[in-house]
Design a protein around this motif. Structure first.
Motif, mmCIF file in Angstrom:
data_model
loop_
_atom_site.group_PDB
_atom_site.id
_atom_site.type_symbol
_atom_site.label_atom_id
_atom_site.label_comp_id
_atom_site.label_asym_id
_atom_site.label_seq_id
_atom_site.Cartn_x
_atom_site.Cartn_y
_atom_site.Cartn_z
ATOM 1 N N GLU A 39 0.869 -1.183 0.000
ATOM 2 C CA GLU A 39 0.000 0.000 0.000
ATOM 3 C C GLU A 39 0.902 1.228 0.000
ATOM 4 O O GLU A 39 1.748 1.389 0.870
ATOM 5 C CB GLU A 39 -0.919 -0.030 1.231
ATOM 6 C CG GLU A 39 -1.604 1.281 1.566
ATOM 7 C CD GLU A 39 -2.387 1.907 0.409
ATOM 8 O OE1 GLU A 39 -3.211 1.206 -0.186
ATOM 9 O OE2 GLU A 39 -2.142 3.105 0.104
ATOM 10 N N GLN A 40 0.680 2.110 -0.964
ATOM 11 C CA GLN A 40 1.588 3.257 -1.107
ATOM 12 C C GLN A 40 1.463 4.242 0.049
ATOM 13 O O GLN A 40 2.411 4.949 0.369
ATOM 14 C CB GLN A 40 1.354 3.969 -2.436
ATOM 15 C CG GLN A 40 -0.017 4.594 -2.567
ATOM 16 C CD GLN A 40 -0.241 5.224 -3.938
ATOM 17 O OE1 GLN A 40 0.648 5.232 -4.767
ATOM 18 N NE2 GLN A 40 -1.424 5.749 -4.173
ATOM 19 N N ASN A 41 0.292 4.282 0.669
ATOM 20 C CA ASN A 41 0.103 5.188 1.803
ATOM 21 C C ASN A 41 -0.268 4.355 3.033
ATOM 22 O O ASN A 41 0.567 3.661 3.564
ATOM 23 C CB ASN A 41 -0.930 6.248 1.460
ATOM 24 C CG ASN A 41 -0.409 7.148 0.334
ATOM 25 O OD1 ASN A 41 0.630 7.771 0.482
ATOM 26 N ND2 ASN A 41 -1.085 7.171 -0.788
ATOM 27 N N GLU A 174 2.825 -0.932 4.405
ATOM 28 C CA GLU A 174 2.311 0.404 4.085
ATOM 29 C C GLU A 174 3.481 1.311 3.707
ATOM 30 O O GLU A 174 4.629 1.057 4.084
ATOM 31 C CB GLU A 174 1.536 0.968 5.275
ATOM 32 C CG GLU A 174 0.245 0.175 5.541
ATOM 33 C CD GLU A 174 -0.503 0.647 6.772
ATOM 34 O OE1 GLU A 174 -1.551 1.281 6.630
ATOM 35 O OE2 GLU A 174 -0.014 0.365 7.893
ATOM 36 N N ARG A 177 5.303 1.926 -2.542
ATOM 37 C CA ARG A 177 4.596 2.198 -3.798
ATOM 38 C C ARG A 177 5.160 1.348 -4.939
ATOM 39 O O ARG A 177 6.374 1.299 -5.152
ATOM 40 C CB ARG A 177 4.720 3.677 -4.176
ATOM 41 C CG ARG A 177 3.773 4.075 -5.291
ATOM 42 C CD ARG A 177 3.738 5.589 -5.428
ATOM 43 N NE ARG A 177 5.012 6.097 -5.883
ATOM 44 C CZ ARG A 177 5.392 6.090 -7.159
ATOM 45 N NH1 ARG A 177 4.605 5.611 -8.087
ATOM 46 N NH2 ARG A 177 6.567 6.572 -7.489
ATOM 47 N N ALA A 179 6.143 0.700 -8.581
ATOM 48 C CA ALA A 179 6.559 1.655 -9.615
ATOM 49 C C ALA A 179 6.835 0.983 -10.951
ATOM 50 O O ALA A 179 7.073 1.661 -11.953
ATOM 51 C CB ALA A 179 7.813 2.391 -9.145
ATOM 52 N N THR A 193 9.381 -1.645 -6.546
ATOM 53 C CA THR A 193 8.748 -0.655 -5.673
ATOM 54 C C THR A 193 9.752 0.439 -5.326
ATOM 55 O O THR A 193 10.956 0.303 -5.603
ATOM 56 C CB THR A 193 8.251 -1.284 -4.355
ATOM 57 O OG1 THR A 193 9.378 -1.460 -3.487
ATOM 58 C CG2 THR A 193 7.583 -2.636 -4.580
ATOM 59 N N ASP A 194 9.254 1.480 -4.677
ATOM 60 C CA ASP A 194 10.178 2.540 -4.259
ATOM 61 C C ASP A 194 11.030 2.091 -3.079
ATOM 62 O O ASP A 194 11.890 2.819 -2.610
ATOM 63 C CB ASP A 194 9.404 3.837 -3.944
ATOM 64 C CG ASP A 194 8.311 3.629 -2.913
ATOM 65 O OD1 ASP A 194 8.139 2.480 -2.429
ATOM 66 O OD2 ASP A 194 7.601 4.605 -2.601
ATOM 67 N N GLY A 207 -5.798 -1.526 -7.102
ATOM 68 C CA GLY A 207 -5.334 -0.155 -6.885
ATOM 69 C C GLY A 207 -6.405 0.906 -6.967
ATOM 70 O O GLY A 207 -6.062 2.095 -7.133
ATOM 71 N N TRP A 210 -6.283 4.192 -8.975
ATOM 72 C CA TRP A 210 -4.919 4.140 -9.531
ATOM 73 C C TRP A 210 -4.735 2.893 -10.404
ATOM 74 O O TRP A 210 -3.693 2.708 -11.003
ATOM 75 C CB TRP A 210 -3.874 4.110 -8.417
ATOM 76 C CG TRP A 210 -3.786 5.347 -7.586
ATOM 77 C CD1 TRP A 210 -2.921 6.399 -7.791
ATOM 78 C CD2 TRP A 210 -4.564 5.681 -6.425
ATOM 79 N NE1 TRP A 210 -3.114 7.354 -6.820
ATOM 80 C CE2 TRP A 210 -4.118 6.944 -5.972
ATOM 81 C CE3 TRP A 210 -5.581 5.061 -5.729
ATOM 82 C CZ2 TRP A 210 -4.661 7.580 -4.852
ATOM 83 C CZ3 TRP A 210 -6.135 5.682 -4.623
ATOM 84 C CH2 TRP A 210 -5.684 6.926 -4.187
ATOM 85 N N ASP A 282 -0.125 10.240 -6.576
ATOM 86 C CA ASP A 282 0.196 9.166 -5.614
ATOM 87 C C ASP A 282 -0.147 9.567 -4.180
ATOM 88 O O ASP A 282 -0.408 8.715 -3.335
ATOM 89 C CB ASP A 282 1.700 8.850 -5.656
ATOM 90 C CG ASP A 282 2.124 8.348 -7.017
ATOM 91 O OD1 ASP A 282 1.265 7.784 -7.726
ATOM 92 O OD2 ASP A 282 3.305 8.546 -7.375
ATOM 93 N N ASP A 283 -0.080 10.870 -3.914
ATOM 94 C CA ASP A 283 -0.264 11.294 -2.521
ATOM 95 C C ASP A 283 -1.720 11.685 -2.229
ATOM 96 O O ASP A 283 -1.985 12.397 -1.268
ATOM 97 C CB ASP A 283 0.681 12.461 -2.200
ATOM 98 C CG ASP A 283 0.395 13.671 -3.083
ATOM 99 O OD1 ASP A 283 -0.440 13.531 -4.012
ATOM 100 O OD2 ASP A 283 0.990 14.735 -2.854
#
Ligand SMILES: Cc1cc2nc3c(=O)[nH]c(=O)nc-3n(C[C@H](O)[C@H](O)[C@H](O)COP(=O)(O)OP(=O)(O)OC[C@H]3O[C@@H](n4cnc5c(N)ncnc54)[C@H](O)[C@@H]3O)c2cc1C
Length: 814
Positions: A39-41, A174, A177, A179, A193-194, A207, A210, A282-283
């Motif tokens: 989960e990106q956030n 969490e 992200r 990518a 991922t990042d 997603g 997204w 993304d944010d």
């Protein structure tokens, strides 16, 4: 987080909303899969945290209703399992009708509910007032009440699912992200991922809004569009019951739900607003748009008219947020046609909380086995095509579909936006002759032809619609003379190469290993023996076959074939849909007509039914297939697209003295129903095996192995528990549209999978499965007295396992 990321995971779920958490929960709990969620956030930070939390269940498909019913059963018991509350309350749901057509829609819905084994009651305005005393019911003609619907807390359910998933071994990360993806041999082998890369076997893209851009990273089209949606939460309203049913007031475009003594009130407007057509930031976590009171005001006025007490309480907060919508109002599940180990669960059209539990349940099974566990065609990712990947087109269509969220769903409705998009080479000619077009997977197709003096426009109604008589004329022309149908939108594939026969032999339940020049009508089955595709295979040469299937099944059937060709075979699969036009020439005078434009021998001996030949037609070359979906003598002519106008003109000119007519898709529907020809997606689906569907004649069990054979051999050991039959109503004026309940001796035994009207019989007719746990023998089935429940009224009917028209197929084979 990065130090905790594993180097490998069997399954990577992307997205920690309700759908990702539910999918992970079911993967871990039901399948013991090694699953991680990225989960990106934070969990719930996408669309899930701000959802209103209404949970409805009834849809027009039995399988999708089953999925939503599963959600309810899960939300009911999840707290006991995980110790985390879900906020589930089974309040029931009221739907209000302020006009007769809406009430007819509800009557049909109540019948559908019964067909699917659910109770939905129709109630009077007085009963509504008793259940919901704060409501003004003065303009109501009635309402429906579905007692098992309810409401839940979206974030709480999601956290509860996540806890359940963790208990069964799933891991959540969490702030990570996704990518990109790493590929080997067309499969994803790595998620980038990042915070580092993770090797994996399968990916599930949950997603939310997204999902489109995540799909793009893998070359997968996920056609969804974020739309803006608003609701308000009011201060407590004196006298509002804490267990008040949720309320939908579609004629006023609004919905309501009790929350902490006040109301959640939102709506669907006729001019919905799309959000970005580009990438979603993304944010965008736990974020909302600014309030848009101007746009919301009509809802507020409508809501106050319905619940006058609202005028006296303040608004505590407004939620204005994005949610992803699709071009047909249904969500998206399944395996990506572009990449065999990439799965999608997204595009939930503002019913992702209602669907989340069940969607995760079936998606997990799909991910594990590669096959949908039941008929999920209405939500299948493969129902889309390249047209849907065009974002400008998609946006326009999604806006139109979203605007229809609360409009009355009339039978035979067509979308108007983004048209024309794909046209046959005969489009202008058909248009000049009065064609009223519909659209299917981007293609313009003539639904019917308006006679001189009649406007070529559908007028929708719950009763017979304006095209009824014109379609009757087309039907009669086909039965009595000859008609030409432009079916250029048929999906057409070429399968060629040294192993083409071996590949098709494995995929098809029918025997395609016939000499060149032969056709095979066949089904492609899943491992349960359920029908995944229904198509015609034409053998053109030892190493070359043409496959012809329905317009709407182009992506689906190609993907099914590609995904199931046994490894190591030397074959090519090409899509030639746009390269070839198709004209069907059907009717007792079809031979006479074709003889006027072709010098080839079309006699019964030289060109029998079930054969395919190259013939000359109006000086061009055509592949002629002697096959029919309307139950008459006839040929499908497949030709180069550029040749179609000349062949068409010759047919129409030469046919004039034979009384040739142009006919469209609504005539085909009537003609095929009389003949009992099955339609995939309605009468035959992945839930039905060929024996149940009455298609045993098309199966060649023999000794060769084919996909689904083991299941069919197994099925043959047991008596059939359901069988498809034709039904004909005695009363000529009944309007059948499908999903009407079938009663045998007064007891429900099934429902219609298709419904329509047969002009030759001059009767309403349908197809549907009769079910009996002890087995459906012919004696048992034919021994009952039958009725159909149509919009809540019982109508006498007769059952037949034989086609209602020309049961011995003498006309087809003449
Ligand atoms: C105002 C409003 C009211 C609604 N009311 C209802 C209702 O009453 N009933 C109902 O059933 N539904 C309702 N909905 C719809 C519901 O909110 C959604 O359908 C549902 O939340 C969708 O869940 P999801 O898991 O698909 O998406 P999301 O909750 O958006 O989850 C997707 C997640 O993926 C993550 N993600 C995205 N990209 C990446 C990446 N590259 N790497 C890692 N993670 C990523 C995101 O951060 C996000 O958390 C409503 C929606 C709105 C807007």
């Amino acid at each position: 987080m990065s130090e905790n990321l594993p180097a490998h995971a069997e399954i990577v779920v992307i997205g920690g909303g309700i759908v990702g958490c539910s999918t992970a929960y079911h993967l871990a709990r039901d399948h013991g899969a090694e699953v991680i969620v990225l989960e990106q956030n934070q969990l719930t930070s996408g669309s899930t945290w701000h959802a209103a939390g209404l949970v409805g269940q009834l849809r027009s498909s039995a399988s999708i209703t089953q999925v939503l019913r599963y959600s309810v059963s899960l939300y009911e018991r999840l707290e006991a399992e995980t110790g985390l509350a879900t906020g589930w309350k089974m309040t029931g749901c009221l739907r209000l009708a302020t006009n007769a057509e809406r009430m007819t829609e509800f009557k049909r819905l109540a019948t559908t509910a019964r067909s699917f084994g659910m109770e939905m009651h129709l109630i009077s305005p007085a009963e509504v007032a008793a259940m919901w005393p704060l409501m003004d019911v003065s303009d109501l003609v009635g309402a429906s009440f579905l007692p098992t619907d309810g409401q839940a807390s979206p974030s709480d359910i999601t956290q509860s699912l996540a806890k359940g998933a963790r208990t069964h071994g799933a891991r959540f990360f969490e702030g990570v992200r996704v990518a990109g993806f790493g590929f080997e041999n067309g499969r994803i082998v790595r998620v980038e991922t990042d915070s580092g890369a993770i090797a994996c076997e399968r990916i599930v893209n949950c997603g939310g809004q997204w999902a489109r851009q995540i799909g793009a990273l893998a070359g997968v089209s996920v056609p969804l569009q974020p739309m803006k949606h608003q609701y308000v939460v009011t201060q407590p309203i004196p006298g509002l019951a804490r267990d008040a049913p949720t309320l939908r007031d579609p004629d006023r475009g609004t919905y309501f739900k009790e929350e902490v003594g006040g109301l959640v009130m939102g709506g669907y407007e006729p001019d919905p607003q799309a959000w970005t057509s580009g990438d979603v930031p993304d944010d965008f976590a736990f974020r909302l748009f600014d309030d848009d009171f101007d746009h919301f005001e009509p809802h507020m006025l409508n809501a106050i008219a319905r619940v006058p007490a609202l005028a006296k309480v303040g608004v505590r907060r407004m939620i204005h947020a994005p949610e992803s919508f699709t071009s047909d109002g249904n969500f998206i599940l399944g395996r990506a046609p572009e990449c065999p180990n990439f799965f999608v669960g997204a595009g939930f059209n503002a019913f992702g909380i209602a669907s989340g539990g069940g969607a995760g349940w079936v998606l997990a099974q799909w991910v594990m086995s590669g096959e949908a566990p039941l008929d999920l065609w209405p939500v299948d990712l493969r129902r889309f095509s390249a047209v849907h990947a065009d974002h400008a087109w998609l946006r326009e269509r999604v806006i139109e579909a979203t605007a229809k969220h609360y409009t009355i769903a009339f039978p035979h409705e067509e979308y108007l936006s983004g048209r024309p998009r794909l046209v046959s080479p005969l489009y202008d000619r058909l248009k000049a002759r009065g064609a009223a077009f519909g659209s299917k997977l981007g293609w313009e197709r003539a639904n019917w032809f308006a006679p001189p003096g009649v406007e070529r426009k559908d007028e929708y109604a719950m009763v017979r619609q304006n095209w009824f008589a014109a379609v009757g004329e087309e039907h009669r022309a086909t039965r009595e003379r000859v008609a030409v149908f432009d079916q250029s939108s048929f999906a057409k594939f070429e399968v060629s190469g040294p192993d083409a026969e071996r590949a098709l032999d494995f995929l098809c339940a029918g025997d395609v290993a016939k000499p060149p020049g032969r056709l095979t009508y066949t089904q492609l089955l899943n491992s349960r023996g359920g029908v995944e595709c229904d198509l015609t295979v034409a053998r053109l040469a030892a190493d070359r076959f043409t496959l012809v299937t329905g317009t709407g099944f182009r992506t689906h059937d190609a993907a099914w074939i590609r995904d199931h060709i046994p490894g190591g075979l030397d074959i090519r699969l090409g899509d030639v849909t746009e390269e070839r036009a198709t004209l069907a020439v059907m009717g007792p005078r079809a031979r006479e007509l074709l003889a006027r434009i072709s010098s080839d021998d079309l006699g019964a001996a030289a060109f029998p039914f079930g054969h395919v030949r190259k013939i000359g037609a109006a000086g061009r070359e055509a592949i002629a297939m002697r096959v029919t979906y309307v139950g008459e003598l006839g040929w499908e002519l497949h030709m180069r697209t550029a040749d179609a106008p000349a062949v068409f003109d010759a047919l129409m000119n030469e046919g004039e003295s034979l009384g040739v007519a142009l006919a469209g898709y609504r005539a085909i529907e009537s003609l095929r129903l009389e003949k009992g020809y099955r339609a995939w997606g309605a009468d035959i689906t992945p839930n039905d095996n060929p024996f149940e569907a009455g298609l045993g004649f098309a199966v060649s069990l023999g000794k060769r192995d084919f996909l689904g054979r083991t299941a069919l051999l197994e099925a043959r050991r047991e008596p059939l528990k359901k069988r498809l039959a034709s039904f004909v109503c005695d009363d000529e004026d009944v309007v059948l549209i499908g999903r009407e309940t079938i009663l045998r001796d007064g007891k429900p035994v099934g429902y219609l999978s298709s419904g329509g009207y047969g002009y030759t019989l001059a009767r309403p007719i349908g197809l549907g499965y009769v079910k009996n746990a002890e087995g459906v023998s012919e004696e048992w089935a034919l021994g009952g007295v039958y009725e159909l429940v149509v919009a809540q009224e019982r109508r006498p009917c007769r059952i037949s396992f034989e086609p209602l028209y020309d049961p011995k197929a003498t006309r087809v084979k003449s």
